[in-house]
Write an enzyme that holds these catalytic residues in place. Structure first.
Site, PDB file in Angstrom:
ATOM      1  N   HIS A  38       0.833  -1.201   0.136  1.00 35.97           N
ATOM      2  CA  HIS A  38      -0.040   0.119  -0.089  1.00 35.97           C
ATOM      3  C   HIS A  38       0.669   1.287   0.066  1.00 35.97           C
ATOM      4  CE1 HIS A  38       0.425  -0.081   4.443  1.00 35.97           C
ATOM      5  NE2 HIS A  38       0.412   1.243   4.203  1.00 35.97           N
TER       6      HIS A  38
ATOM      7  N   ASP B 193      -0.661  -7.271   1.074  1.00 33.26           N
ATOM      8  CA  ASP B 193      -0.238  -6.228   1.443  1.00 33.26           C
ATOM      9  C   ASP B 193       1.212  -6.353   1.670  1.00 33.26           C
ATOM     10  OD1 ASP B 193       0.360  -3.343   1.756  1.00 33.26           O
ATOM     11  OD2 ASP B 193      -0.489  -3.294   3.777  1.00 33.26           O
TER      12      ASP B 193
ATOM     13  N   SER C 186       4.429   1.852   8.416  1.00 34.84           N
ATOM     14  CA  SER C 186       3.903   0.953   7.387  1.00 34.84           C
ATOM     15  C   SER C 186       5.107   0.339   6.647  1.00 34.84           C
ATOM     16  CB  SER C 186       2.805   1.502   6.375  1.00 34.84           C
ATOM     17  OG  SER C 186       1.614   1.868   6.950  1.00 34.84           O
ATOM     18  N   GLY C 187       5.155  -0.890   6.209  1.00 30.73           N
ATOM     19  CA  GLY C 187       6.083  -1.691   5.496  1.00 30.73           C
ATOM     20  C   GLY C 187       7.246  -2.077   6.462  1.00 30.73           C
TER      21      GLY C 187
END
Length: 425
Positions: free
Chosen positions: A233, A278, A375-376
Site C-alpha cells: 500500500h 499487502d 507501514s512496511g
C-alpha cells in the site's frame, strides 16, 4: 628660449602628465563588469536549475520526438510517449503463482519436495521419496541431471544447520560457500528498552526508510544486498519507480544518502478486499554495502508457528500520536505480543476482517502500537536469529484498546518472495 621673453607660458609645446587611476576607479572600470557578468551567469544557472526542478516535478520528457507530457500521465497504464518510455519504469505486479517445489523445515533437518501429482510434501531420502521427486529437487537446486536413482542412495549432501538460512535459495544446499555475508538476523546490539522508546540502528541494522521525493513514506527490511521487503500500500498512489529511493544505515531520517530503486513488485490488488496481499519487494539499482549498521534480516521458515503471547518487536519512524502527531526523526522501537486470531476478530475488535494471511500483534489494552509512517516495517521474532514474521499493514487507530496492529503474515508469501527474487537474478 630667452627667459626675459614676454611669450605666455601656455603657448609652449609641453604635454601635461596624466594622473594615475585610483583603486576605486580601477574597480569601477574592471571589477564591476566582471561581477555583473558573474551575477548574470549565476542567475542564468539558478533559473535553469529551477526550470529543470519544476519540469522534472511536473513533466516527463519523451524522446523521438522530444516533447513533454504531464507527470500524472507517467505509469497510468496508457502509453503517451511514442516509444512507451513513460510506462517502462513503473511498479510491476507479479502473480502469486504455484508453490516453490523445495522447502526446508524449521529445525533445518528435513528437505521436502512437492509432489505435483498429489500436491503433498515428501521428505527427501525417506520412504516414498521417488526418483521423480529427486529429479525435481536437483533441478530446483541447479542440477539438470539427477546423478543416480534414489534407490542407490541420497545424492543430497547433509549440511550443518549453521549453513542454512531460514528461507534459502535452493542452490545453497549444494554450494554453501555462496551464502551471503554477513549471516541474516544478526545485530551488534540487543534491544534493552521496551515500550515505544528510541531505538539504535546497531540493534536493527536491516531497517530502511523508503522515500518518495525525499519524503519518508514507509519502512522496510533488508533481505539481501539488493532486495527490500515492505508493504504494497506504500506504492498505491505513486507508480513511477524513478521517484522512489531507499535510505539505509541510520536511525535518523535525514543523515544518510538515499539509494536509487531499480524495480518495485506487488501482488495484483484484490479490489474486493484491498487490505489483503499487502506485500511488496523493492530491488535496488546497486547492492548495499554491509556493515555493523547495514545487515539483512532472516525470513521465517514455512512452518514457523507463533503462539499467542509470543514476544515480538516493532520499529519505525511513524507518528508518535494518533491525532496531532508527526513523523519521528529518530527510529523508535516497541515490544508487543502475538494476539490470538479469534480474539482479534471478536465483535469488540476487527469483526472478522483479519484473514489467515494476516497477524495481529500489540497489547489489547492499547498504548503500544504502530502508526502512520511505520507501514512496511518489520514485525520481528527472535529465535536463533531475528526473523521478519510480519509487515506493518493496517489497523484502527494507533494504540487504541481492542484494535491492535494488523500485519501481513510473511510465511503466507514465502513462495511469492522466492519467485520474484528468482525472476530478477
Amino acid at each position: 628660449m630667452d627667459p626675459d621673453s614676454d611669450q605666455p607660458l601656455n603657448s609652449l609645446d609641453v604635454t601635461p602628465l596624466r594622473k594615475p587611476r585610483t583603486p576605486l576607479e580601477t574597480f569601477k572600470k574592471v571589477g564591476v563588469p566582471i561581477i555583473a557578468a558573474l551575477l548574470s551567469l549565476a542567475t542564468i544557472i539558478i533559473v535553469a536549475v529551477l526550470i529543470k526542478v519544476i519540469l522534472d516535478k511536473y513533466y516527463f520528457l519523451c524522446g523521438q520526438p522530444l516533447h513533454f507530457i504531464p507527470r500524472q500521465q507517467v505509469c497510468d497504464s496508457q502509453q503517451d510517449c511514442a516509444s512507451g518510455e513513460d510506462e517502462q519504469h513503473c511498479v510491476k505486479t507479479f502473480p502469486d503463482g504455484s508453490p516453490v517445489a523445495v522447502r526446508l523445515s524449521k529445525d533445518r533437518s528435513t528437505l521436502q519436495v512437492l509432489d505435483p501429482a498429489t500436491w503433498s510434501w515428501a521428505s527427501a531420502c525417506f520412504d516414498n521419496f521417488t526418483e521423480a521427486l529427486a529429479k525435481t529437487a536437483c533441478g530446483q537446486m541447479g542440477y539438470d541431471r539427477y546423478p543416480a536413482p534414489a534407490s542407490r542412495g541420497c545424492p543430497l549432501t547433509p549440511m550443518t544447520s549453521s549453513l542454512l538460512p531460514p528461507f534459502f535459495p535452493p542452490f545453497l544446499l549444494i554450494f554453501p560457500s555462496f551464502l551471503p555475508t554477513p549471516a541474516c538476523g544478526e545485530s551488534l546490539k540487543a534491544p534493552r528498552v521496551v515500550g515505544g522508546e528510541t531505538a539504535s540502528v546497531d540493534s536493527w541494522p536491516w531497517q530502511v526508510s523508503i522515500q518518495y521525493n525525499k519524503q519518508h513514506i514507509c519502512g522496510g527490511s533488508i533481505l539481501d544486498a539488493h532486495w527490500i521487503l515492505t508493504a504494497a500500500h506504500c506504492f498505491r498512489k505513486h507508480h513511477d519507480v524513478s521517484t522512489w529511493k531507499v535510505r539505509a544505515g541510520s536511525d535518523k531520517l535525514g543523515n544518510f544518502p538515499s539509494l536509487p530503486v531499480a524495480s518495485i513488485f506487488l501482488i495484483e490488488l484484490n479490489a474486493t478486499y484491498p487490505k489483503e496481499k499487502d506485500i511488496a519487494l523493492v530491488k535496488l539499482q546497486l547492492p548495499l554495502t554491509f556493515s555493523g549498521t547495514v545487515r539483512p534480516i532472516c525470513l521465517p521458515f514455512f512452518d514457523e508457528e507463533l503462539t499467542p503471547a509470543t514476544a515480538l518487536w516493532v520499529i519505525g519512524w511513524g507518528f508518535t500520536e494518533q491525532d496531532g502527531g508527526k513523523i519521528s526523526d529518530t527510529l523508535r522501537q516497541a515490544s508487543v505480543q502475538v494476539i490470538d486470531h479469534t480474539r482479534c476478530n471478536a465483535e469488540d475488535a476487527y469483526q472478522g476482517e483479519v484473514t489467515e494471511q494476516m497477524l495481529c500483534a500489540g497489547i489489547m489494552e492499547g498504548g503500544v502500537d504502530t502508526c502512520q509512517g511505520d507501514s512496511g516495517g518489520p514485525l520481528m521474532y527472535h529465535s536463533d536469529q531475528w526473523q521478519v514474521v510480519g509487515i506493518v499493514s493496517w489497523g484502527h487507530g494507533c494504540g487504541s484498546p481492542s484494535t491492535p496492529g494488523v500485519y501481513t503474515k510473511v510465511t503466507a508469501y514465502l513462495n511469492w518472495i522466492y519467485s520474484v527474487r528468482k525472476s530478477e537474478p
